[in-house]
Scaffold this motif. Structure first.
Motif, mmCIF file in Angstrom:
data_model
loop_
_atom_site.group_PDB
_atom_site.id
_atom_site.type_symbol
_atom_site.label_atom_id
_atom_site.label_comp_id
_atom_site.label_asym_id
_atom_site.label_seq_id
_atom_site.Cartn_x
_atom_site.Cartn_y
_atom_site.Cartn_z
ATOM 1 N N ARG A 439 0.853 -1.192 0.000
ATOM 2 C CA ARG A 439 0.000 0.000 0.000
ATOM 3 C C ARG A 439 0.886 1.239 0.000
ATOM 4 N NH1 ARG A 439 -5.063 -0.540 4.216
ATOM 5 N NH2 ARG A 439 -6.105 -2.342 3.251
ATOM 6 N N THR A 495 -2.229 0.294 -4.686
ATOM 7 C CA THR A 495 -2.110 -0.991 -3.999
ATOM 8 C C THR A 495 -1.732 -2.092 -4.975
ATOM 9 O OG1 THR A 495 -4.474 -1.431 -4.268
ATOM 10 C CG2 THR A 495 -3.776 -0.375 -2.226
ATOM 11 N N GLU A 589 -8.918 2.991 4.118
ATOM 12 C CA GLU A 589 -7.812 3.867 3.738
ATOM 13 C C GLU A 589 -8.353 5.291 3.598
ATOM 14 O OE1 GLU A 589 -5.046 1.895 0.678
ATOM 15 O OE2 GLU A 589 -6.942 0.839 0.423
#
Length: 929
Positions: A439, A495, A589
């Motif tokens: 990430r 990602t 996120e």
């Protein structure tokens, strides 16, 4: 779980580019794979999606008073195929079609968008260029370090993984339309783990059978007797396979595991039967009477031992959750096999004994002299063992208090080891794979993320030797079209999911956890600000965690985003401070960069511009109209359909300033810039929002590393109880923690119910409440062995080991049944109490040792836990081996002692057994020589 691919098919070529590879995979290969029986989907990832792009120049549009909406409308209107009725002329009826679909790309440039007041047409080529190119690439796939395209093959939920993969492998060479130079390879095969696990179980069952047969041969000292007893194993397994077939079961790691677990126990009934027949044959001249009397004598104890072994599994039907689904096939298989072995012992074994078994003295006449001497030597050794046991038993009966106190000390001492044995839901399986989730900072471009993935792959190949590494497959970002986003675990261009596949466990010296622990510190420090999360395991881990790759799952429920951020931070701090946790990963996120376009409704209305026009103009200018207002182009060479998409040329949508200068047109046709009717504001928001039970939820997942799951769960629960949460927020421990607690509660109930059922079955068999009460003391004698072996082998108390404890209950009482039943038989024949107790114990010592050692050695290959999948059933086998070993040793002394004590306290008058054909025995029983 059908979202987990059973296989990944890579498409590679040195001649075709990414666009051609994607086109081939999507339009040619995927449809044929999806035609395979029980394949649910074959989703394509990687590559570039072909698209006919109309690249517009905003300056040219402005000069002609056009917007992108005008271009899209004109091209779409020029690309239609419509039925226009029919014409009857002469003898024929003609269908009429107005076919104006583009056959090639070039005519798109000549489409007239509008005619100016001077009567001059404005064509597409006047405001931009048309190219046969591709959509914006948002997903990049690597296979062994090179850009590639692959297909995730998913099966139907009820389909068999092995069957699907076999059909896939058979179909790949037959796929039509694949050009020469294109290689289709299976980069990942989920069935390999299943096949290797099943093969390992078959080998364990075979080795266990040989070891059990060896134990029998050592005790019986006769090859014929060994073969007679051993025939129970293949016959029981054959009947079990037949029953499984007609009940619709499959051969899997649990049904085969049940057979492997029962191998040693399958011969127990036949051992008792044959040993008793052999004794009667040695003392009775009538062959027919010897076999009938011997079979009648042990009928009740072997029935009781079989029923008690099987009945302990009935409570498993009351266990809930994934444990019930996993363990029910195992219990059903064991039950079928044990009942079959009982029937074999009552039918086949006596018949074979009548045909082939001879008294020992008669058998010795046909043997060579050296073999007779060896047999006599071994007989003396066993007689010496019997005498030593008798002497020890008489000493114990004379010092009961010391013995009982010693047993209590052993039992209580073993309990002190329980806190040092951790708990977990299921043992960790070495599935020869692990995943790394990368990430980067939220919103990072996919090209930059790909560079970081390339470096991670390089480090992986440096750290993991080639003899341990099978392949590395990575998927970065998400495709903007198709179904792949449904199965892709990535959340955006920032990602990437890197799947590392290792060679099978027997080909490497380190486990997947050891390799992962070696890789983790070297990967984590590569890029500051980039998070790396590690997920060990594959389909087994996902199934037992209900879809999550991690065992620890903390769920935070709450609606308010701002308050949720604070809670996430505090919960993550607690998890980071908890020893034994790693790879703490929040599902939400934050701070994905956004630009909010706020339209001034009054200004837009005065200019005759609707909000929908603004939204569509912005969308078309940046991403084209392919997804929302598609224009279809059909390639005349292959019949495949592609999007025609109009957007601003790449150089006119590369900066944020280009966004505010996007061109709109008023109702009078005058050009209007976006910034004149709307305001642009930078903002940030979550990448995704998860919901559960109709509530917003955030998952914080983690992997247990150096500590058992149960200890970690207790620490987390204590810390969360002291956490002050905002109003409307709550925390729940889910994943394997929740499953473990629910399953352990069910298993505790199952243990209590199993003990009650065993007692009830024995009470019905003995027609007494006292005898079963004595025999039940065999059960606690197994606990020290279970605790000790779990402690010495660093095995946790899990669902599987608890299943082993339950199975042990049914096995250990069979020894007590043999002792108590024969003691009662001797007393009915007139023997005094102590003589009957000692004689019964000595007579039954050898069958008890044979059955116990056959079961123990039959389970040893599984208890060692070697090979692929061996760690799954190893705790169960270890619990049975440890419990049965200690219980057998203690039971052969404890049960006779308790029997005498209770008979002295509460004397019973046992009537003569009128059904016995043998004469009553004298009060003094001679010790057999």
């Amino acid at each position: 779980m059908s979202n987990i691919p059973v296989s990944i098919v890579s498409v590679a070529s040195d001649e075709l580019d990414e666009r051609a590879l994607y086109d081939l995979a999507y339009n040619t290969i995927a449809p044929q794979i999806e035609q395979i029986a029980n394949v649910a989907a074959a989703t394509v990832e990687g590559g570039r999606i072909r698209q006919i792009n109309i690249n517009l120049d905003p300056a040219l549009l402005s000069a002609r008073g056009l917007s992108i909406l005008d271009v899209v409308k004109s091209v779409k209107a020029s690309n239609v195929i419509l039925p226009s009725g029919d014409v009857k002329a002469g003898n024929l009826d003609y269908n009429v079609f107005t076919n104006n679909q583009f056959r090639t790309v070039e005519p798109i440039q000549d489409v007239i968008i509008k005619v100016n007041p001077q009567g001059n047409p404005v064509r597409v080529r006047d405001v931009g260029t048309v190219t046969d190119s591709s959509d914006i690439q948002t997903n990049i796939v690597h296979a062994d370090g090179a850009r590639s395209v692959f297909l995730r093959v998913n099966k139907q939920p009820i389909a068999n993984t092995v069957d699907v993969v076999d059909a896939l492998r058979a179909a790949i060479p037959k796929i039509l339309g694949v050009p020469e130079g294109v290689n289709l390879t299976i980069s990942f095969d989920q069935s390999l783990y299943i096949r290797q696990s099943i093969r390992n179980l078959v080998e364990q069952a075979l080795h266990g059978s040989l070891l059990a047969a060896a134990v029998i041969f050592i005790f019986l000292r006769n090859l014929t007797s060994t073969l007679i007893v051993s025939v129970a194993i293949p016959l029981s397994m054959l009947v079990t396979f037949i029953v499984l077939y007609f009940t619709g079961q499959t051969l899997n790691v649990f049904t085969l595991g049940g057979l492997a677990l029962g191998i040693g126990r399958l011969v127990d009934d036949s051992i008792v039967e044959l040993e008793n027949i052999q004794r009667h044959l040695n003392t009775n001249s009538s062959r027919w009477d010897s076999i009938l009397n011997a079979a009648r004598e042990v009928a009740m104890p072997i029935l009781a031992s079989t029923v008690t072994t099987v009945v302990v599994f009935l409570p498993m039907f009351f266990v809930v959750g994934i444990a019930r689904l996993l363990l029910i096939p195992l219990t059903v298989t064991i039950a079928i096999a044990l009942f079959t072995s009982f029937l074999v012992s009552r039918t086949v074994t006596p018949a074979l004994c009548y045909k082939f078994l001879r008294p020992e003295q008669e058998a010795h006449r046909t043997m060579p002299g050296w073999l007779v001497a060896l047999m006599e030597w071994s007989r003396h050794r066993y007689d010496s063992l019997d005498r030593s046991y008798e002497d020890s038993l008489r000493w114990v009966l004379g010092h009961r208090r010391i013995f009982i106190l010693t047993v209590l000390l052993i039992f209580m001492g073993s309990l002190t080891l329980i806190p040092r044995i951790g708990t977990e839901f299921l043992p960790v399986s070495d599935e020869s794979q692990f995943r790394i989730v990368l990430r980067a900072p939220v919103g990072q471009r996919v090209e930059r993320t790909e560079q970081q993935v390339t470096e991670v792959e390089r480090v992986l190949r440096t750290v993991i030797p080639s003899n341990e590494l099978e392949t590395i497959v990575s998927s970065t970002g998400i495709l903007s079209q198709g179904r792949s986003s449904l199965f892709n675990p990535n959340t955006g261009p920032h990602t990437s999911s890197i799947q590392v596949y290792l060679v099978s466990p027997e080909k490497r010296t380190r486990s997947q956890v050891d390799i992962l622990n070696d890789v983790r510190p070297k990967i984590v420090k590569l890029f500051p600000g980039v998070s790396m999360y590690f997920d060990p395991g594959g389909i087994v881990k996902r199934v037992t965690s209900f879809g999550s790759q991690k065992a620890v799952d903390v769920e935070i429920y709450g609606y308010d985003f701002d308050k949720a951020r604070e809670v996430i931070t505090r919960v993550k701090e607690i998890m980071e401070q908890t020893p034994g946790l790693a790879d703490i990963e929040p599902s939400r996120e934050e701070s994905y960069p956004e630009i909010n376009v706020t339209v001034d409704r009054e200004k837009a209305a005065l200019l005759g511009i609707s909000e929908a026009d603004v939204a569509n103009t912005v969308l078309f200018s940046l991403n084209g109209n392919g997804q929302t207002d598609p224009i279809i182009y059909t390639d005349p060479y292959n019949g495949n359909e592609y999007f025609i998409s109009a957007w601003l040329a790449e150089e006119h949508r590369a900066n944020l300033s280009d966004l505010e200068n996007i061109l709109l047109t008023s109702k009078t046709g005058d050009p209007v810039l976006l910034k004149n009717v709307a305001s642009l504001k930078l903002n940030a928001g979550p990448v995704k929002i998860d919901r559960k039970y109709f509530q917003r939820v955030i998952h914080l997942t983690a992997n247990p590393t150096t500590r058992p799951l149960g200890e970690i769960a207790d620490d987390l629960e204590s810390a969360f109880a002291e956490l002050q949460l905002p109003a409307g927020f709550s925390i729940k421990l889910a994943g394997q923690i929740q499953q473990q607690r629910e399953t352990f509660q069910g298993m505790q109930f199952a243990i209590i119910l199993a003990l009650l059922l065993v007692y009830m079955v024995m009470a019905a068999q003995f027609k007494s409440l006292i005898d079963p009460f004595i025999i039940m003391f065999s059960v606690p004698m197994g606990f020290p062995g279970v605790i000790l072996i779990l402690f010495l082998t660093s095995t946790t108390l899990s669902t599987v080991s608890l299943m082993g404890i339950i199975m042990m209950f049914g096995i250990v009482v069979s020894n007590g049944v043999l002792l108590v039943d024969y003691t009662n038989v001797l007393r009915r024949r007139g023997a005094l109490l102590q003589n009957a107790v000692v004689a019964a114990a000595r007579t039954r010592l050898r069958p008890i040792l044979m059955t116990s050692l056959a079961t123990i050695f039959g389970l040893l290959p599984m208890a060692i836990g070697l090979g692929t999948g061996g760690e799954t059933n190893a705790p169960l086998a270890r619990a049975v081996v440890g419990g049965l070993s200690v219980s057998t040793l203690l039971t052969i002394f404890l049960i006779p002692t308790l029997y005498m004590m209770l008979e002295e306290w509460v004397p019973r008058n046992l009537e003569d057994d009128r059904h016995q054909s043998t004469p009553a025995m004298p009060n003094t029983i001679a010790t057999p020589e």
